[in-house]
Design a protein around this motif. Structure first.
Motif, PDB file in Angstrom:
ATOM      1  N   CYS A   1     -68.388  26.057 -26.114  1.00  0.00           N
ATOM      2  CA  CYS A   1     -69.689  25.449 -25.890  1.00  0.00           C
ATOM      3  C   CYS A   1     -70.748  26.290 -26.579  1.00  0.00           C
ATOM      4  N   TRP A   2     -71.691  25.620 -27.196  1.00  0.00           N
ATOM      5  CA  TRP A   2     -72.768  26.315 -27.904  1.00  0.00           C
ATOM      6  C   TRP A   2     -73.531  27.227 -26.960  1.00  0.00           C
ATOM      7  N   TYR A   3     -73.845  26.752 -25.775  1.00  0.00           N
ATOM      8  CA  TYR A   3     -74.608  27.559 -24.809  1.00  0.00           C
ATOM      9  C   TYR A   3     -73.780  28.731 -24.292  1.00  0.00           C
ATOM     10  N   TYR A   4     -72.484  28.543 -24.217  1.00  0.00           N
ATOM     11  CA  TYR A   4     -71.603  29.594 -23.696  1.00  0.00           C
ATOM     12  C   TYR A   4     -71.275  30.627 -24.761  1.00  0.00           C
ATOM     13  N   ARG A   5     -71.016  30.159 -25.979  1.00  0.00           N
ATOM     14  CA  ARG A   5     -70.496  31.033 -27.033  1.00  0.00           C
ATOM     15  C   ARG A   5     -71.565  31.697 -27.889  1.00  0.00           C
ATOM     16  N   TYR A   6     -72.667  30.976 -28.155  1.00  0.00           N
ATOM     17  CA  TYR A   6     -73.621  31.484 -29.137  1.00  0.00           C
ATOM     18  C   TYR A   6     -75.035  31.593 -28.559  1.00  0.00           C
ATOM     19  N   PRO A   7     -75.190  32.293 -27.451  1.00  0.00           N
ATOM     20  CA  PRO A   7     -76.503  32.332 -26.802  1.00  0.00           C
ATOM     21  C   PRO A   7     -77.556  33.115 -27.569  1.00  0.00           C
ATOM     22  N   ASN A   8     -77.146  34.069 -28.406  1.00  0.00           N
ATOM     23  CA  ASN A   8     -78.124  34.934 -29.049  1.00  0.00           C
ATOM     24  C   ASN A   8     -79.022  34.195 -30.025  1.00  0.00           C
ATOM     25  N   SER A   9     -78.595  33.025 -30.467  1.00  0.00           N
ATOM     26  CA  SER A   9     -79.425  32.260 -31.375  1.00  0.00           C
ATOM     27  C   SER A   9     -80.657  31.683 -30.688  1.00  0.00           C
ATOM     28  N   VAL A  10     -80.692  31.709 -29.362  1.00  0.00           N
ATOM     29  CA  VAL A  10     -81.888  31.269 -28.638  1.00  0.00           C
ATOM     30  C   VAL A  10     -82.524  32.425 -27.873  1.00  0.00           C
TER      31      VAL A  10
ATOM     32  N   ALA B   1     -58.659  44.265 -15.267  1.00  0.00           N
ATOM     33  CA  ALA B   1     -58.174  44.248 -16.650  1.00  0.00           C
ATOM     34  C   ALA B   1     -58.111  42.825 -17.170  1.00  0.00           C
ATOM     35  N   VAL B   2     -58.131  42.709 -18.495  1.00  0.00           N
ATOM     36  CA  VAL B   2     -58.004  41.422 -19.164  1.00  0.00           C
ATOM     37  C   VAL B   2     -56.932  41.534 -20.229  1.00  0.00           C
ATOM     38  N   LEU B   3     -56.204  40.425 -20.436  1.00  0.00           N
ATOM     39  CA  LEU B   3     -55.091  40.427 -21.375  1.00  0.00           C
ATOM     40  C   LEU B   3     -55.569  40.074 -22.776  1.00  0.00           C
ATOM     41  N   GLU B   4     -55.031  40.783 -23.765  1.00  0.00           N
ATOM     42  CA  GLU B   4     -55.347  40.502 -25.169  1.00  0.00           C
ATOM     43  C   GLU B   4     -54.052  40.234 -25.915  1.00  0.00           C
ATOM     44  N   ALA B   5     -54.023  39.058 -26.613  1.00  0.00           N
ATOM     45  CA  ALA B   5     -52.828  38.699 -27.380  1.00  0.00           C
ATOM     46  C   ALA B   5     -53.084  38.951 -28.855  1.00  0.00           C
ATOM     47  N   GLY B   6     -53.868  38.058 -29.485  1.00  0.00           N
ATOM     48  CA  GLY B   6     -54.232  38.299 -30.878  1.00  0.00           C
ATOM     49  C   GLY B   6     -55.594  38.944 -31.010  1.00  0.00           C
ATOM     50  N   GLY B   7     -56.437  38.724 -30.012  1.00  0.00           N
ATOM     51  CA  GLY B   7     -57.752  39.366 -29.995  1.00  0.00           C
ATOM     52  C   GLY B   7     -58.848  38.592 -30.702  1.00  0.00           C
ATOM     53  N   THR B   8     -58.509  37.512 -31.422  1.00  0.00           N
ATOM     54  CA  THR B   8     -59.530  36.807 -32.213  1.00  0.00           C
ATOM     55  C   THR B   8     -60.585  36.140 -31.349  1.00  0.00           C
ATOM     56  N   ASP B   9     -60.215  35.742 -30.136  1.00  0.00           N
ATOM     57  CA  ASP B   9     -61.194  35.131 -29.231  1.00  0.00           C
ATOM     58  C   ASP B   9     -61.820  36.170 -28.308  1.00  0.00           C
ATOM     59  N   LEU B  10     -61.001  37.035 -27.739  1.00  0.00           N
ATOM     60  CA  LEU B  10     -61.465  38.006 -26.741  1.00  0.00           C
ATOM     61  C   LEU B  10     -62.509  38.963 -27.301  1.00  0.00           C
ATOM     62  N   LEU B  11     -62.289  39.464 -28.509  1.00  0.00           N
ATOM     63  CA  LEU B  11     -63.215  40.445 -29.069  1.00  0.00           C
ATOM     64  C   LEU B  11     -64.613  39.852 -29.242  1.00  0.00           C
ATOM     65  N   GLY B  12     -64.679  38.594 -29.634  1.00  0.00           N
ATOM     66  CA  GLY B  12     -65.986  37.945 -29.765  1.00  0.00           C
ATOM     67  C   GLY B  12     -66.680  37.793 -28.423  1.00  0.00           C
ATOM     68  N   VAL B  13     -65.900  37.457 -27.398  1.00  0.00           N
ATOM     69  CA  VAL B  13     -66.456  37.314 -26.047  1.00  0.00           C
ATOM     70  C   VAL B  13     -67.050  38.634 -25.573  1.00  0.00           C
ATOM     71  N   LEU B  14     -66.322  39.730 -25.787  1.00  0.00           N
ATOM     72  CA  LEU B  14     -66.805  41.038 -25.343  1.00  0.00           C
ATOM     73  C   LEU B  14     -67.971  41.527 -26.192  1.00  0.00           C
ATOM     74  N   LYS B  15     -67.870  41.350 -27.483  1.00  0.00           N
ATOM     75  CA  LYS B  15     -68.905  41.852 -28.388  1.00  0.00           C
ATOM     76  C   LYS B  15     -70.238  41.170 -28.170  1.00  0.00           C
ATOM     77  N   GLU B  16     -70.214  39.859 -27.918  1.00  0.00           N
ATOM     78  CA  GLU B  16     -71.453  39.104 -27.772  1.00  0.00           C
ATOM     79  C   GLU B  16     -71.999  39.127 -26.344  1.00  0.00           C
ATOM     80  N   HIS B  17     -71.360  39.866 -25.458  1.00  0.00           N
ATOM     81  CA  HIS B  17     -71.833  39.963 -24.059  1.00  0.00           C
ATOM     82  C   HIS B  17     -71.951  38.577 -23.422  1.00  0.00           C
ATOM     83  N   LEU B  18     -70.940  37.748 -23.633  1.00  0.00           N
ATOM     84  CA  LEU B  18     -71.002  36.374 -23.142  1.00  0.00           C
ATOM     85  C   LEU B  18     -70.915  36.284 -21.630  1.00  0.00           C
ATOM     86  N   LEU B  19     -70.150  37.176 -21.021  1.00  0.00           N
ATOM     87  CA  LEU B  19     -69.888  37.080 -19.588  1.00  0.00           C
ATOM     88  C   LEU B  19     -70.691  38.119 -18.811  1.00  0.00           C
TER      89      LEU B  19
END
Length: 789
Positions: free
Chosen positions: A120-129, A24-42
């Motif tokens: 980090c650009w490479y970590y957060r926004y990979p879909n642009s490449v 499980a992962v903890l969610e507080a406000g969700g503004t960061d976590l939802l982007g991480v999950l949605k963009e398949h960063l991990l």
């Protein structure tokens, strides 16, 4: 977005239970976590997202005697607009207001903000490449920012977030980047001691190792691999020249006696680490001189014998006893040795010839025996027309040695293609330079005899495929496609076997496929008897034997009930830097420092082919090392300000300082224990005469990510600074206190000259990348501006 289960417990204890027992992962406000999950960063997803929003009592702001108390679920917008915060801790309100857009501030919580992941650009926004980048912070090992887009990245070094590939590929797991860093700093002694933590014979391994580390080096992604072997040799030779400093006898004996049967690299390594810790060590060796394959199998042009002798002499000076010309199994039995010692290690190697059922095989000569004779100073030409069967490093040594002894024609024939040969490319190139003809894709079929029954040649059959579809060795032959080569001697170099006759009657030490069967820790079926090196694995590299030797030393010490070995203590005591540093030249220095190789016409049997690097050359090569780590920066504005205020963080399990939670690791989740939850932040009251500020530079106000941020706090009494705190954000993987500048400011007047000096000290030691040097000047300006009190 991948499906996951969402739950919102109503108590901290239930939140902790789920985090401890489930994926499980903890969610507080969700503004960061939802982007991480949605963009398949991990690379991996949680099965459950645990929300804190229904847990009561975590959303508050109140002033108490010990300072400002803020609940972890308090939103940034509430902090930014709070009269209580603005009155006594205005810079914290400014930091909260600086985060992103009003919409995000309304949902983002202070607890979530300080725990968010790296930026980090490479970590957060990979879909642009074109897709997710598997960087060092995920499952990869390379930070693309080192040689790619890095304008927003760290200017103070990298965070070690995974084991570097050079260390991973090294069988001994040498901390290569650590000793390269020390060489760059001019600390040769420290670099030497880092190698000795895992390898007591770098002067030897550097000359004969396959250098797996160089194959894994991240530099090879861009240009040439770091020449690790050459730098290792420089350090290894330094260690041998000063062996009295690095290879000292123990100050105390521990009363335990260890026997080592065989003096190959595994046995010598075990002997070194055990003797270092006070064990009495006796090595039994069948040959006249110790060293095993180092002395008898590797030609002197690759490994000069004086290097081996110096190493053996250093071991003798430590108090290790060598009993040479002692054939265990004949002169003394293994049972006798076992009874006389507390533990025994077997390192008898693989010296027997394997028979492959070749017609006329008895008329050939074993390549390893040929090398032993040569290393025993029998320097006769083996024949005029020589055929060497085999394609590994031993076959290369045999072929080159025959050529140097005067054989007019030397042909090497092996099953594998040129690309698939097991020999090192360096050895292949050397053989070709010396006019050894290499013929690929053929296996031996029969030895050809003349009318007098002497060898006149050898017949081969075509081998179109060596490996089967699963990658296993399973050669396929074409019996009808044959080739004949003339020869007056055939040297077979296609394998070696262990001679286990000395085990007869020896407590039934278990064997398997002609080798001693070694379990975890290199223990055998007989308690107290251990085995390592080629006798357990078959022929392998020297550095693999060294790794086995250290593992065996650790196991023997554990078996004997000893305290930690000295090497373990040294390893643990070595200081580790918070951030990995590198030389700015590493971005532009594309070519490796090369060792000078003797031209073919000058090469001989008793002269080393390859020269070593000078000290300046070794330092220049160490400067090419990336010291691979993650160059991303911490994104939290709140963390910068909390660190400056010397805040306290209360969790469900303990109380931490801001420095402990926010500046100890690049991932707050790694600092927190499993199931631990941030509950409350306590900001101490500020002293009278204190000015706190938060200054941030970003490209657009609607974007929360800081290009650079400075959190500052100064207390002034009677016109001089009595307290100074400066935290720089987005300059490193963690918020960074400018401690030198802070110390300098105490007792100074806050004028322009003082501010300029403080700014210089704050940025001292910065290591700009190719595109982010602007951050240095920008940070200096912002620090000077913070001192306009």
């Amino acid at each position: 977005m991948k499906h996951f289960h969402y739950t919102a417990p109503e108590s901290v204890s239930e939140v902790s239970r789920i985090l401890q027992s489930e994926n499980a992962v903890l969610e507080a406000g969700g503004t960061d976590l939802l982007g991480v999950l949605k963009e398949h960063l991990l690379p991996t997803y949680p099965d459950k997202v645990v929300s804190m929003r229904n847990v009561p009592g975590l959303r508050f702001i109140r002033k108490e005697a010990d300072g400002l108390h803020i609940g972890a679920m308090t939103t940034l917008d509430e902090i930014a607009s709070s009269p209580v915060v603005k009155e006594g801790w205005n810079a914290l309100a400014d930091a909260a207001y600086s985060v992103a857009s009003p919409n995000i501030r309304t949902h983002a919580t202070i607890g979530g903000n300080i725990c968010q992941d790296i930026r980090c650009w490479y970590y957060r926004y990979p879909n642009s490449v074109g897709g997710r980048i598997n960087c060092a912070r995920k499952e990869g090992h390379l930070c693309s920012a080192m040689m790619g887009e890095n304008r927003y990245h760290s200017i103070f070094g990298a965070a070690k977030v995974c084991q570097t590939p050079c260390t991973m590929e090294c069988p001994a797991h040498t901390d290569i980047s650590a000793y390269m860093e020390m060489i760059r700093e001019g600390n040769i002694d420290g670099a030497a001691r880092v190698i000795l933590e895992v390898n007591p014979m770098p002067a030897i391994t550097s000359r004969v190792c396959a250098h797996f580390c160089m194959e894994g080096c991240n530099r090879s992604t861009y240009d040439e691999s770091l020449n690790v072997g050459s730098v290792e040799r420089f350090l290894g030779d330094h260690i041998l020249e000063h062996s009295d400093e690095y290879m000292k006898a123990p100050e105390q004996e521990n009363g335990k006696k260890i026997a080592i049967v065989g003096s190959g690299p595994a046995g010598l390594t075990t002997a070194y680490y055990l003797r270092q810790s006070g064990y009495s060590v006796t090595v039994y060796e069948r040959q006249k001189e110790p060293g095993g394959c180092l002395t008898y199998a590797i030609p002197a042009y690759r490994l000069p014998k004086d290097i081996v002798k110096k190493f053996i002499s250093a071991l003798e000076a430590m108090g290790i006893v060598f009993r040479c010309s002692t054939h265990v199994g004949e002169d003394i039995t293994l049972e006798e040795i076992y009874r006389q010692h507390d533990s025994v290690m077997l390192d008898t190697g693989t010296w027997k010839r394997p028979l492959i059922g070749l017609a006329g095989e008895e008329m050939t000569r074993f390549g390893l025996e040929f090398l032993i004779d040569v290393n025993s100073y029998i320097l006769d030409k083996p024949g005029s027309k020589v055929v060497v069967v085999g394609g590994g490093n031993v076959a290369m040594d045999v072929a080159i040695t025959a050529r140097r002894l005067g054989s007019e024609s030397v042909k090497m024939v092996c099953l594998e293609s040129r690309e698939g040969m097991p020999a090192n490319q360096e050895e292949i190139d050397r053989a070709l330079e010396e006019q050894v003809e290499i013929i690929n894709g053929w296996g031996p079929k029969a030895i050809l005899k003349d009318g007098e029954g002497k060898v006149r040649g050898i017949q081969f059959k075509s081998c179109p495929r060596v490996l089967d579809d699963t990658g296993r060795f399973n050669p396929v032959y074409d019996e009808d496609n044959v080739m004949e080569l003339d020869a007056d001697i055939i040297l077979m170099a296609i394998g070696q076997r262990a001679d286990l006759s000395f085990l007869d009657g020896a407590y039934k030490v278990e064997t398997e496929r002609g080798r001693i069967k070694a379990a975890e820790g290199n223990s055998t079926s007989v308690p107290g008897i251990f085995a390592g090196g080629d006798v357990t694995t078959g022929p392998a590299t020297v550095v693999k034997a060294v790794a086995a030797g250290k593992a065996t030393a650790l196991s023997i010490n554990q078996y004997c009930g000893g305290p930690e070995l000295e090497v373990e203590k040294v390893e643990k005591a070595r200081p580790r830097k918070a951030l990995a540093t590198f030389d700015s030249v590493c971005h532009t220095c594309r070519q490796a420092q090369k060792q000078q190789l003797l031209p073919p016409e000058e090469r001989a049997m008793d002269k080393e082919d390859m020269a070593g690097l000078t000290a300046p050359e070794a330092k220049a090569e160490a400067a090419r090392c990336f010291n691979c780590g993650c160059l991303a920066v911490n994104p939290s504005d709140i963390a910068n300000m909390l660190l400056t205020y010397d805040a306290i963080i209360r969790t469900s399990q303990r109380t931490l300082t801001a420095a402990q939670l926010l500046a100890a690791d690049t991932k707050v989740s790694k600092v927190l224990r499993k199931g631990e939850v941030v509950l409350e932040l306590i900001v101490p009251p500020v002293a009278p005469g204190t000015v706190a500020k938060y200054d941030k530079y970003r490209t657009r106000k609607s974007i929360d990510f800081a290009i650079l941020a400075i959190a500052s706090l100064y207390t002034v009494e009677n016109g001089v600074i009595t307290d100074a705190r400066i935290t720089m954000g987005a300059v490193a993987p963690v918020p960074m206190r400018a401690t030198k500048a802070e110390q300098y400011l105490i007792g100074k007047k806050p004028d322009a000259e003082t501010a300029a000096k403080a700014a210089e000290l704050a940025l001292e030691g910065a290591i700009p990348l190719e595109r982010n040097a602007y951050k240095i000047d920008m940070a200096k300006v912002m620090i000077r501006r913070s001192l306009e009190l």
